[in-house]
Motif scaffolding. Structure first.
Motif, mmCIF file in Angstrom:
data_model
loop_
_atom_site.group_PDB
_atom_site.id
_atom_site.type_symbol
_atom_site.label_atom_id
_atom_site.label_comp_id
_atom_site.label_asym_id
_atom_site.label_seq_id
_atom_site.Cartn_x
_atom_site.Cartn_y
_atom_site.Cartn_z
ATOM 1 N N THR A 244 0.773 -1.238 0.045
ATOM 2 C CA THR A 244 0.012 -0.086 -0.035
ATOM 3 C C THR A 244 0.956 1.443 0.047
ATOM 4 O OG1 THR A 244 -1.442 -1.361 1.318
ATOM 5 C CG2 THR A 244 -1.969 0.759 1.139
ATOM 6 N N GLY B 92 11.727 0.762 6.174
ATOM 7 C CA GLY B 92 11.418 -0.692 6.389
ATOM 8 C C GLY B 92 11.149 -1.475 4.822
ATOM 9 N N HIS B 93 10.156 -0.751 4.198
ATOM 10 C CA HIS B 93 10.055 -1.392 2.823
ATOM 11 C C HIS B 93 11.118 -1.264 2.075
ATOM 12 C CE1 HIS B 93 6.063 0.756 3.523
ATOM 13 N NE2 HIS B 93 5.676 -0.605 3.667
ATOM 14 N N ALA C 241 14.293 -3.715 2.750
ATOM 15 C CA ALA C 241 13.820 -5.072 2.638
ATOM 16 C C ALA C 241 14.036 -5.167 1.054
ATOM 17 C CB ALA C 241 12.350 -5.455 2.875
ATOM 18 N N ARG D 85 -7.578 -4.780 2.475
ATOM 19 C CA ARG D 85 -7.381 -3.940 3.562
ATOM 20 C C ARG D 85 -8.437 -2.786 3.468
ATOM 21 N NH1 ARG D 85 -1.817 -2.029 4.717
ATOM 22 N NH2 ARG D 85 -2.918 -0.504 5.456
ATOM 23 N N GLY E 180 5.455 -10.657 2.411
ATOM 24 C CA GLY E 180 6.031 -10.846 4.154
ATOM 25 C C GLY E 180 5.464 -12.215 4.560
ATOM 26 N N MET F 173 9.736 -13.162 2.657
ATOM 27 C CA MET F 173 10.552 -12.328 3.259
ATOM 28 C C MET F 173 10.152 -12.343 4.960
ATOM 29 S SD MET F 173 10.588 -8.852 1.231
ATOM 30 C CE MET F 173 8.836 -8.453 1.487
ATOM 31 N N LEU G 28 12.830 -3.913 9.731
ATOM 32 C CA LEU G 28 13.145 -2.733 10.701
ATOM 33 C C LEU G 28 11.753 -2.527 11.250
ATOM 34 C CD1 LEU G 28 15.251 -0.494 8.189
ATOM 35 C CD2 LEU G 28 16.111 -1.641 10.193
ATOM 36 N N ILE H 160 9.338 -0.472 11.635
ATOM 37 C CA ILE H 160 8.823 0.545 11.335
ATOM 38 C C ILE H 160 7.638 0.501 10.592
ATOM 39 C CG2 ILE H 160 9.131 2.844 9.701
ATOM 40 C CD1 ILE H 160 12.199 2.508 9.755
HETATM 41 P P1 ATP Z 1 0.685 -0.526 7.263
HETATM 42 O O1 ATP Z 1 1.107 -0.115 8.629
HETATM 43 O O2 ATP Z 1 -0.386 0.752 6.852
HETATM 44 O O3 ATP Z 1 -0.335 -1.709 7.446
HETATM 45 P P2 ATP Z 1 2.866 -1.361 6.291
HETATM 46 O O4 ATP Z 1 4.113 -0.630 7.037
HETATM 47 O O5 ATP Z 1 2.900 -2.706 6.692
HETATM 48 O O6 ATP Z 1 1.688 -0.724 6.429
HETATM 49 P P3 ATP Z 1 2.556 -2.086 3.538
HETATM 50 O O7 ATP Z 1 2.457 -1.209 2.534
HETATM 51 O O8 ATP Z 1 1.274 -2.741 3.863
HETATM 52 O O9 ATP Z 1 3.397 -1.518 4.835
HETATM 53 O O10 ATP Z 1 3.714 -3.522 3.188
HETATM 54 C C1 ATP Z 1 4.003 -3.638 1.914
HETATM 55 C C2 ATP Z 1 4.906 -4.698 1.999
HETATM 56 O O11 ATP Z 1 5.984 -4.375 2.791
HETATM 57 C C3 ATP Z 1 4.473 -5.973 2.961
HETATM 58 O O12 ATP Z 1 5.086 -7.241 2.015
HETATM 59 C C4 ATP Z 1 5.203 -6.006 4.105
HETATM 60 O O13 ATP Z 1 5.220 -7.325 4.598
HETATM 61 C C5 ATP Z 1 6.485 -5.409 3.867
HETATM 62 N N1 ATP Z 1 6.939 -4.690 4.990
HETATM 63 C C6 ATP Z 1 6.181 -3.644 5.504
HETATM 64 N N2 ATP Z 1 6.830 -3.157 6.630
HETATM 65 C C7 ATP Z 1 8.056 -3.557 6.605
HETATM 66 C C8 ATP Z 1 9.331 -3.621 7.307
HETATM 67 N N3 ATP Z 1 9.431 -2.592 8.506
HETATM 68 N N4 ATP Z 1 10.267 -4.342 7.176
HETATM 69 C C9 ATP Z 1 10.107 -5.373 6.060
HETATM 70 N N5 ATP Z 1 9.209 -5.460 5.147
HETATM 71 C C10 ATP Z 1 8.133 -4.666 5.461
#
Ligand code: ATP
Length: 221
Positions: free
Chosen positions: A19, A26-27, A30, A54, A114, A139, A183, A185
């Motif tokens: 999203t 964090g994204h 990864a 969601r 994830g 992951m 991370l 976050i």
């Molecule tokens: P929200 O808090 O709004 O649910 P989110 O931070 O989990 O959002 P998303 O956009 O839902 O972020 O996540 C997209 C992808 O990134 C998913 O595959 C999720 O597993 C992965 N992801 C989210 N946060 C992290 C993180 N801190 N470290 C590694 N991967 C992450």
């Protein structure tokens, strides 16, 4: 324009959907680790237009797309694919993969998700078809494990590999668990901090924070 510019026709394609409301380190960390470990030349971040599983995001699809573009500006290894934002209706990964498969011929497609999402993969639209269209890279943190049952468990057991090279030798069909730094976050925690007027420095790129402020996003209503 359809998808990322100058799409390579060979080599593995990495697909990281989310999203991204907003994108954060964090994204990005990864994505960077997966790209490096799996040696993916064509790595794409794909913001969901209208996520199917969601609640509606806070920022518009265009704003989430723009934040991602700002986040990866100057990183030629990470690109943004806008096809879900341009498509109307709910964003189903199976449609996205079918679309990308049409453009990519027999290239290996690697869908990165994830561990939590992987455990609930049988809730995704036409989930069995995902394995025909792509490899699935899960992951995970070192301590996280598959916790699924029934047919999904059978599929995962049958397709599981620990060898990243196996993913380069076939277009689709394997499941690879991959330890990736997570991370602590989340987009939710960033939205909450911003709603409280607190600092989000060092959680996401400054350019994205500037954009959030310019657009007045995530303020308390
Ligand atoms: P929200 O808090 O709004 O649910 P989110 O931070 O989990 O959002 P998303 O956009 O839902 O972020 O996540 C997209 C992808 O990134 C998913 O595959 C999720 O597993 C992965 N992801 C989210 N946060 C992290 C993180 N801190 N470290 C590694 N991967 C992450």
């Amino acid at each position: 324009m359809s998808g990322p510019e100058s799409t390579p026709r060979q080599g593995a394609v990495g697909l990281f959907g989310g999203t991204f409301d907003p994108v954060h380190f964090g994204h990005l960390r990864a994505a960077e680790e997966a790209r490096e470990i799996l040696r993916i030349d064509d790595f794409r971040l794909i913001p969901a237009g209208r996520p199917a599983l969601r609640s509606a995001p806070v920022a518009t699809a265009e704003q989430r797309l723009e934040m991602l573009r700002l986040a990866v500006a100057g990183c030629p290894d990470l690109r943004v694919d806008d096809r879900e934002v341009r498509r109307s209706g709910a964003s189903y990964m199976v449609d996205t993969l079918s679309d990308i498969r049409r453009d990519s011929g027999a290239a290996p497609l690697l869908l990165l998700i994830g561990q939590d999402a992987a455990n609930m993969l049988d809730g995704w639209h036409r989930w069995r078809q995902l394995f025909e269209l792509a490899h699935i890279v899960v992951m995970r943190r070192p301590e996280a494990h598959f916790d699924c049952r029934g047919e999904l468990r059978e599929q995962v057991e049958r397709r599981r590999t620990t060898d990243p090279a196996a993913l380069r030798n076939a277009p689709a069909g394997c499941v690879l668990p991959l330890e990736i730094t997570q991370l602590d976050i989340s987009s939710t925690s960033i939205r909450e901090l911003l709603a409280q007027g607190r600092s989000v420095r060092f959680l996401l790129p400054d350019r994205v924070t500037d954009y959030i402020r310019e657009q007045g996003l995530y303020r308390a209503s």
